[in-house]
Design a protein around this motif. Structure first.
Motif, PDB file in Angstrom:
ATOM      1  N   MET A  97       0.858  -1.175   0.000  1.00  0.00           N
ATOM      2  CA  MET A  97       0.000   0.000   0.000  1.00  0.00           C
ATOM      3  C   MET A  97       0.895   1.226   0.000  1.00  0.00           C
ATOM      4  N   VAL A  98       0.538   2.223  -0.786  1.00  0.00           N
ATOM      5  CA  VAL A  98       1.288   3.473  -0.851  1.00  0.00           C
ATOM      6  C   VAL A  98       0.444   4.563  -0.212  1.00  0.00           C
ATOM      7  N   GLU A  99       1.036   5.223   0.780  1.00  0.00           N
ATOM      8  CA  GLU A  99       0.380   6.353   1.414  1.00  0.00           C
ATOM      9  C   GLU A  99       0.943   7.634   0.811  1.00  0.00           C
ATOM     10  N   GLN A 100       0.058   8.500   0.379  1.00  0.00           N
ATOM     11  CA  GLN A 100       0.474   9.753  -0.239  1.00  0.00           C
ATOM     12  C   GLN A 100       0.680  10.831   0.819  1.00  0.00           C
ATOM     13  N   SER A 101       1.297  11.942   0.431  1.00  0.00           N
ATOM     14  CA  SER A 101       1.626  13.004   1.378  1.00  0.00           C
ATOM     15  C   SER A 101       0.397  13.607   2.047  1.00  0.00           C
ATOM     16  N   ASP A 102      -0.767  13.534   1.394  1.00  0.00           N
ATOM     17  CA  ASP A 102      -1.983  14.089   1.993  1.00  0.00           C
ATOM     18  C   ASP A 102      -2.702  13.091   2.899  1.00  0.00           C
ATOM     19  N   GLY A 103      -2.124  11.906   3.090  1.00  0.00           N
ATOM     20  CA  GLY A 103      -2.715  10.899   3.957  1.00  0.00           C
ATOM     21  C   GLY A 103      -3.564   9.872   3.232  1.00  0.00           C
ATOM     22  N   ALA A 104      -3.987  10.173   2.009  1.00  0.00           N
ATOM     23  CA  ALA A 104      -4.737   9.187   1.223  1.00  0.00           C
ATOM     24  C   ALA A 104      -3.779   8.084   0.777  1.00  0.00           C
ATOM     25  N   GLY A 105      -4.312   7.000   0.334  1.00  0.00           N
ATOM     26  CA  GLY A 105      -3.461   5.925  -0.138  1.00  0.00           C
ATOM     27  C   GLY A 105      -4.265   4.842  -0.808  1.00  0.00           C
ATOM     28  N   GLN A 106      -3.550   3.867  -1.330  1.00  0.00           N
ATOM     29  CA  GLN A 106      -4.201   2.755  -1.995  1.00  0.00           C
ATOM     30  C   GLN A 106      -3.228   1.591  -2.111  1.00  0.00           C
ATOM     31  N   PHE A 107      -3.807   0.405  -2.210  1.00  0.00           N
ATOM     32  CA  PHE A 107      -2.992  -0.765  -2.507  1.00  0.00           C
ATOM     33  C   PHE A 107      -2.525  -0.654  -3.947  1.00  0.00           C
TER      34      PHE A 107
END
Length: 160
Positions: A97-107
Protein backbone atom coordinates in the motif's frame (compact mmCIF):
# COMPACT_ATOMS: atom_id res chain seq x y z
CA UNK A 1 -29.48 -18.14 -16.77
CA UNK A 2 -30.05 -14.82 -14.99
CA UNK A 3 -27.40 -13.34 -12.76
CA UNK A 4 -27.79 -14.12 -9.06
CA UNK A 5 -27.57 -11.28 -6.59
CA UNK A 6 -26.03 -11.94 -3.18
CA UNK A 7 -26.26 -9.52 -0.26
CA UNK A 8 -23.94 -9.36 2.69
CA UNK A 9 -24.67 -7.57 5.93
CA UNK A 10 -22.20 -6.81 8.68
CA UNK A 11 -22.06 -4.27 11.45
CA UNK A 12 -18.97 -2.28 12.39
CA UNK A 13 -19.23 -0.69 15.83
CA UNK A 14 -16.64 1.86 16.95
CA UNK A 15 -15.62 1.05 20.52
CA UNK A 16 -12.88 3.63 20.86
CA UNK A 17 -14.59 6.56 22.57
CA UNK A 18 -12.32 7.13 25.54
CA UNK A 19 -14.52 9.80 27.10
CA UNK A 20 -14.20 12.80 24.79
CA UNK A 21 -15.17 11.27 21.46
CA UNK A 22 -13.14 12.63 18.57
CA UNK A 23 -12.42 15.98 20.22
CA UNK A 24 -8.76 15.52 19.23
CA UNK A 25 -6.85 13.25 16.84
CA UNK A 26 -4.97 11.60 19.70
CA UNK A 27 -7.95 11.54 22.04
CA UNK A 28 -9.67 8.41 20.81
CA UNK A 29 -8.94 4.78 20.06
CA UNK A 30 -9.31 3.32 16.58
CA UNK A 31 -10.82 0.14 18.04
CA UNK A 32 -13.97 -1.37 16.60
CA UNK A 33 -15.81 -4.67 16.45
CA UNK A 34 -16.93 -6.31 13.20
CA UNK A 35 -20.08 -8.36 13.72
CA UNK A 36 -22.47 -10.49 11.71
CA UNK A 37 -25.44 -12.46 12.90
CA UNK A 38 -24.51 -15.91 14.16
CA UNK A 39 -20.73 -15.39 13.89
CA UNK A 40 -18.01 -14.57 16.40
CA UNK A 41 -16.99 -10.91 16.45
CA UNK A 42 -13.70 -9.70 14.97
CA UNK A 43 -11.77 -7.15 16.99
CA UNK A 44 -10.50 -4.48 14.62
CA UNK A 45 -8.46 -1.30 14.68
CA UNK A 46 -6.36 0.72 12.28
CA UNK A 47 -2.83 -0.21 11.31
CA UNK A 48 -0.39 0.72 14.10
CA UNK A 49 1.07 3.32 11.71
CA UNK A 50 -2.23 5.15 12.08
CA UNK A 51 -2.47 4.94 15.89
CA UNK A 52 -4.09 1.51 15.80
CA UNK A 53 -3.91 -1.39 18.21
CA UNK A 54 -1.39 -3.96 16.87
CA UNK A 55 -3.25 -6.80 18.63
CA UNK A 56 -6.38 -6.25 16.50
CA UNK A 57 -7.03 -6.94 12.83
CA UNK A 58 -6.77 -3.91 10.56
CA UNK A 59 -8.65 -3.38 7.28
CA UNK A 60 -5.50 -3.90 5.22
CA UNK A 61 -4.90 -7.34 6.75
CA UNK A 62 -8.55 -8.26 6.29
CA UNK A 63 -8.34 -7.29 2.59
CA UNK A 64 -5.33 -9.58 2.14
CA UNK A 65 -7.10 -12.37 4.03
CA UNK A 66 -10.21 -11.96 1.86
CA UNK A 67 -8.20 -12.15 -1.36
CA UNK A 68 -6.30 -15.20 -0.15
CA UNK A 69 -9.36 -17.04 1.17
CA UNK A 70 -11.40 -16.37 -1.97
CA UNK A 71 -8.59 -17.67 -4.19
CA UNK A 72 -8.17 -20.77 -1.99
CA UNK A 73 -11.88 -21.59 -2.04
CA UNK A 74 -12.07 -21.34 -5.82
CA UNK A 75 -8.83 -23.29 -6.24
CA UNK A 76 -9.90 -26.17 -3.98
CA UNK A 77 -13.25 -26.39 -5.74
CA UNK A 78 -11.72 -26.39 -9.22
CA UNK A 79 -9.17 -29.01 -8.17
CA UNK A 80 -11.89 -31.22 -6.71
CA UNK A 81 -13.86 -30.96 -9.96
CA UNK A 82 -10.72 -31.82 -11.96
CA UNK A 83 -9.88 -34.85 -9.79
CA UNK A 84 -6.75 -33.26 -8.32
CA UNK A 85 -6.43 -34.11 -4.65
CA UNK A 86 -5.00 -31.33 -2.49
CA UNK A 87 -3.40 -32.55 0.74
CA UNK A 88 -2.28 -29.20 2.20
CA UNK A 89 -2.72 -25.53 1.26
CA UNK A 90 -1.06 -22.59 3.03
CA UNK A 91 -0.88 -19.05 1.67
CA UNK A 92 1.32 -16.19 2.84
CA UNK A 93 0.03 -13.24 0.81
CA UNK A 94 1.77 -9.89 0.79
CA UNK A 95 0.26 -6.55 -0.12
CA UNK A 96 1.82 -3.20 -0.88
CA UNK A 97 0.00 0.00 0.00
CA UNK A 98 1.29 3.47 -0.85
CA UNK A 99 0.38 6.35 1.41
CA UNK A 100 0.47 9.75 -0.24
CA UNK A 101 1.63 13.00 1.38
CA UNK A 102 -1.98 14.09 1.99
CA UNK A 103 -2.72 10.90 3.96
CA UNK A 104 -4.74 9.19 1.22
CA UNK A 105 -3.46 5.93 -0.14
CA UNK A 106 -4.20 2.75 -2.00
CA UNK A 107 -2.99 -0.76 -2.51
CA UNK A 108 -0.73 -0.99 -5.53
CA UNK A 109 -0.26 -4.76 -5.62
CA UNK A 110 -0.84 -8.05 -3.87
CA UNK A 111 1.06 -11.30 -4.31
CA UNK A 112 -0.60 -14.58 -3.34
CA UNK A 113 1.96 -17.25 -2.41
CA UNK A 114 0.07 -20.50 -1.92
CA UNK A 115 2.12 -23.57 -1.04
CA UNK A 116 0.15 -26.59 -2.15
CA UNK A 117 0.85 -30.26 -1.60
CA UNK A 118 -0.84 -32.66 -4.02
CA UNK A 119 -1.58 -36.33 -3.49
CA UNK A 120 0.78 -38.72 -5.28
CA UNK A 121 -0.03 -39.10 -8.97
CA UNK A 122 -1.64 -35.67 -9.32
CA UNK A 123 -0.99 -33.60 -12.45
CA UNK A 124 1.26 -30.73 -11.35
CA UNK A 125 0.82 -28.78 -14.60
CA UNK A 126 -2.98 -28.95 -14.37
CA UNK A 127 -2.82 -27.98 -10.68
CA UNK A 128 -0.71 -24.95 -11.61
CA UNK A 129 -3.09 -23.95 -14.42
CA UNK A 130 -6.03 -24.13 -12.02
CA UNK A 131 -4.44 -21.35 -9.93
CA UNK A 132 -4.92 -19.04 -12.88
CA UNK A 133 -8.48 -20.24 -13.42
CA UNK A 134 -9.24 -19.65 -9.71
CA UNK A 135 -7.84 -16.13 -9.98
CA UNK A 136 -10.14 -15.39 -12.91
CA UNK A 137 -13.17 -16.57 -10.90
CA UNK A 138 -12.40 -15.05 -7.48
CA UNK A 139 -15.13 -12.56 -6.55
CA UNK A 140 -12.82 -10.45 -4.40
CA UNK A 141 -9.96 -10.32 -6.91
CA UNK A 142 -12.41 -9.28 -9.64
CA UNK A 143 -13.59 -6.42 -7.40
CA UNK A 144 -10.31 -4.61 -6.73
CA UNK A 145 -8.47 -2.14 -8.96
CA UNK A 146 -4.87 -3.20 -8.37
CA UNK A 147 -2.87 -6.11 -9.79
CA UNK A 148 -2.81 -9.43 -7.98
CA UNK A 149 -0.05 -11.81 -8.96
CA UNK A 150 0.32 -15.48 -8.19
CA UNK A 151 3.50 -17.19 -7.00
CA UNK A 152 2.34 -20.72 -6.19
CA UNK A 153 4.59 -23.55 -5.07
CA UNK A 154 3.30 -27.02 -5.80
CA UNK A 155 4.75 -30.29 -4.57
CA UNK A 156 3.71 -33.92 -4.37
CA UNK A 157 3.25 -35.34 -0.89
CA UNK A 158 1.61 -38.18 0.92
CA UNK A 159 -2.11 -38.79 0.56
CA UNK A 160 -4.31 -38.50 3.63
Amino acid sequence: MADKVHRYDVQVVWTGNEGAGTSSYRGYSRSHVIQAKGKPPIDGSSDPSFRGDPTRWNPEELLLASLSACHKLWYLGLCAEAGIVIVTYVDNPQGTMVEQSDGAGQFTSVVLRPKVTLAPGADIEKALALHHAAHEKCFIARSVNFPISLAPEISIGLST
